[in-house]
Design a protein around this motif. Structure first.
Motif, PDB file in Angstrom:
ATOM      1  N   VAL A   1       1.055  -1.157  -0.003  1.00  0.00           N
ATOM      2  CA  VAL A   1      -0.050  -0.083  -0.078  1.00  0.00           C
ATOM      3  C   VAL A   1       0.742   1.215   0.060  1.00  0.00           C
ATOM      4  CG1 VAL A   1      -1.635   1.334   1.213  1.00  0.00           C
ATOM      5  CG2 VAL A   1      -1.799  -1.092   1.264  1.00  0.00           C
ATOM      6  N   ALA A   2       1.940   1.129   0.809  1.00  0.00           N
ATOM      7  CA  ALA A   2       3.032   2.402   0.761  1.00  0.00           C
ATOM      8  C   ALA A   2       3.269   2.715  -0.530  1.00  0.00           C
ATOM      9  CB  ALA A   2       3.813   2.102   1.982  1.00  0.00           C
ATOM     10  N   LEU A   3       4.036   1.546  -1.288  1.00  0.00           N
ATOM     11  CA  LEU A   3       4.380   1.501  -2.566  1.00  0.00           C
ATOM     12  C   LEU A   3       3.625   2.328  -3.572  1.00  0.00           C
ATOM     13  CD1 LEU A   3       6.593  -1.762  -3.047  1.00  0.00           C
ATOM     14  CD2 LEU A   3       7.393   0.609  -2.825  1.00  0.00           C
ATOM     15  N   ILE A   4       2.177   1.865  -3.511  1.00  0.00           N
ATOM     16  CA  ILE A   4       1.377   2.649  -4.280  1.00  0.00           C
ATOM     17  C   ILE A   4       1.263   4.103  -3.904  1.00  0.00           C
ATOM     18  CG2 ILE A   4      -1.093   2.815  -4.890  1.00  0.00           C
ATOM     19  CD1 ILE A   4       0.120   0.375  -6.323  1.00  0.00           C
TER      20      ILE A   4
ATOM     21  N   GLU B   1      -1.449   1.070 -12.988  1.00  0.00           N
ATOM     22  CA  GLU B   1      -1.718   0.857 -11.704  1.00  0.00           C
ATOM     23  C   GLU B   1      -2.332   1.957 -10.912  1.00  0.00           C
ATOM     24  OE1 GLU B   1       2.017  -0.606  -9.859  1.00  0.00           O
ATOM     25  OE2 GLU B   1       2.712  -1.384 -11.692  1.00  0.00           O
ATOM     26  N   TRP B   2      -2.592   2.920 -11.573  1.00  0.00           N
ATOM     27  CA  TRP B   2      -3.427   3.906 -10.660  1.00  0.00           C
ATOM     28  C   TRP B   2      -4.862   3.487 -11.148  1.00  0.00           C
ATOM     29  CZ3 TRP B   2      -3.525   6.565  -6.910  1.00  0.00           C
ATOM     30  CH2 TRP B   2      -4.112   7.758  -6.514  1.00  0.00           C
TER      31      TRP B   2
ATOM     32  N   THR C   1      -4.156   4.764  -1.540  1.00  0.00           N
ATOM     33  CA  THR C   1      -3.320   6.143  -1.481  1.00  0.00           C
ATOM     34  C   THR C   1      -4.122   7.048  -0.293  1.00  0.00           C
ATOM     35  OG1 THR C   1      -2.494   5.936  -3.575  1.00  0.00           O
ATOM     36  CG2 THR C   1      -2.515   8.244  -2.511  1.00  0.00           C
ATOM     37  N   ALA C   2      -5.466   7.123  -0.806  1.00  0.00           N
ATOM     38  CA  ALA C   2      -6.277   7.929   0.339  1.00  0.00           C
ATOM     39  C   ALA C   2      -5.867   7.401   1.942  1.00  0.00           C
ATOM     40  CB  ALA C   2      -7.782   8.096  -0.228  1.00  0.00           C
TER      41      ALA C   2
ATOM     42  N   TYR D   1       0.250  14.133 -10.700  1.00  0.00           N
ATOM     43  CA  TYR D   1       0.424  12.830 -11.150  1.00  0.00           C
ATOM     44  C   TYR D   1      -0.035  12.754 -12.375  1.00  0.00           C
ATOM     45  CZ  TYR D   1      -0.104   7.830 -11.676  1.00  0.00           C
ATOM     46  OH  TYR D   1       0.021   6.758 -12.367  1.00  0.00           O
ATOM     47  N   ASN D   2      -1.208  12.999 -12.599  1.00  0.00           N
ATOM     48  CA  ASN D   2      -1.975  13.011 -13.834  1.00  0.00           C
ATOM     49  C   ASN D   2      -1.024  13.597 -15.022  1.00  0.00           C
ATOM     50  OD1 ASN D   2      -4.438  12.037 -12.773  1.00  0.00           O
ATOM     51  ND2 ASN D   2      -5.386  13.986 -12.734  1.00  0.00           N
TER      52      ASN D   2
END
Length: 148
Positions: A11-14, A27-28, A36-37, A60-61
């Motif tokens: 989760v932290a990596l995402i 992967e988003w 992420t939230a 990010y986008n």
């Protein structure tokens, strides 16, 4: 129940990938948005995440080759509604509950359906330019949690 992430490190990596703009666009996913939230909300107040998330998503986008326009990219109403939902779900668990398990529980709920917001907003209202640019109240029924 589907397991989306093998552990809290995943989760932290995402979350880190989104924040530092290295997460591959593929992967988003819906689960990655909520992961992420939840990761951000675990250690930060909702108001702080609400203030920071628009800039993080917009950056990010752009880094992922997308745009932030009136028809694509960052969507303010969806972001705030999703952050409110994530905060409400996170509040059901103790601080030591594994975050990846919370992601799994959230995704196994009605929030895991990509169209969950259409329970609260009509499609026309939710996907309006006004809703993309700023907060627009639901027109079908009130959200069952606070937003921002």
């Amino acid at each position: 129940m589907t397991r989306f992430y093998a552990g809290d490190a995943a989760v932290a990596l995402i979350a880190h990938g989104m924040i530092d703009k290295t997460l591959p666009k593929a992967e988003w996913t819906h689960a990655a948005h909520f992961a992420t939230a939840l990761w951000l909300l675990r250690d930060r107040p909702l108001a702080t995440v609400v203030a920071d998330m628009p800039g993080l998503i917009r950056a990010y986008n752009l880094a992922a080759g997308g745009a932030n326009t009136d028809t694509e990219g960052y969507h303010h109403t969806i972001t705030l509604a999703s952050l409110g939902a994530a905060a409400e779900v996170l509040g059901r668990y103790g601080a030591d509950h594994p975050l990846h398990a919370i992601v799994d529980d959230l995704m196994d709920s009605s929030l895991g359906r990509p169209g969950w917001l259409l329970d609260y907003w009509s499609k026309g209202r939710l996907f309006s330019v006004e809703a993309r640019r700023g907060w627009v109240e639901p027109d079908l029924q009130a959200l069952p949690y606070a937003v921002g």
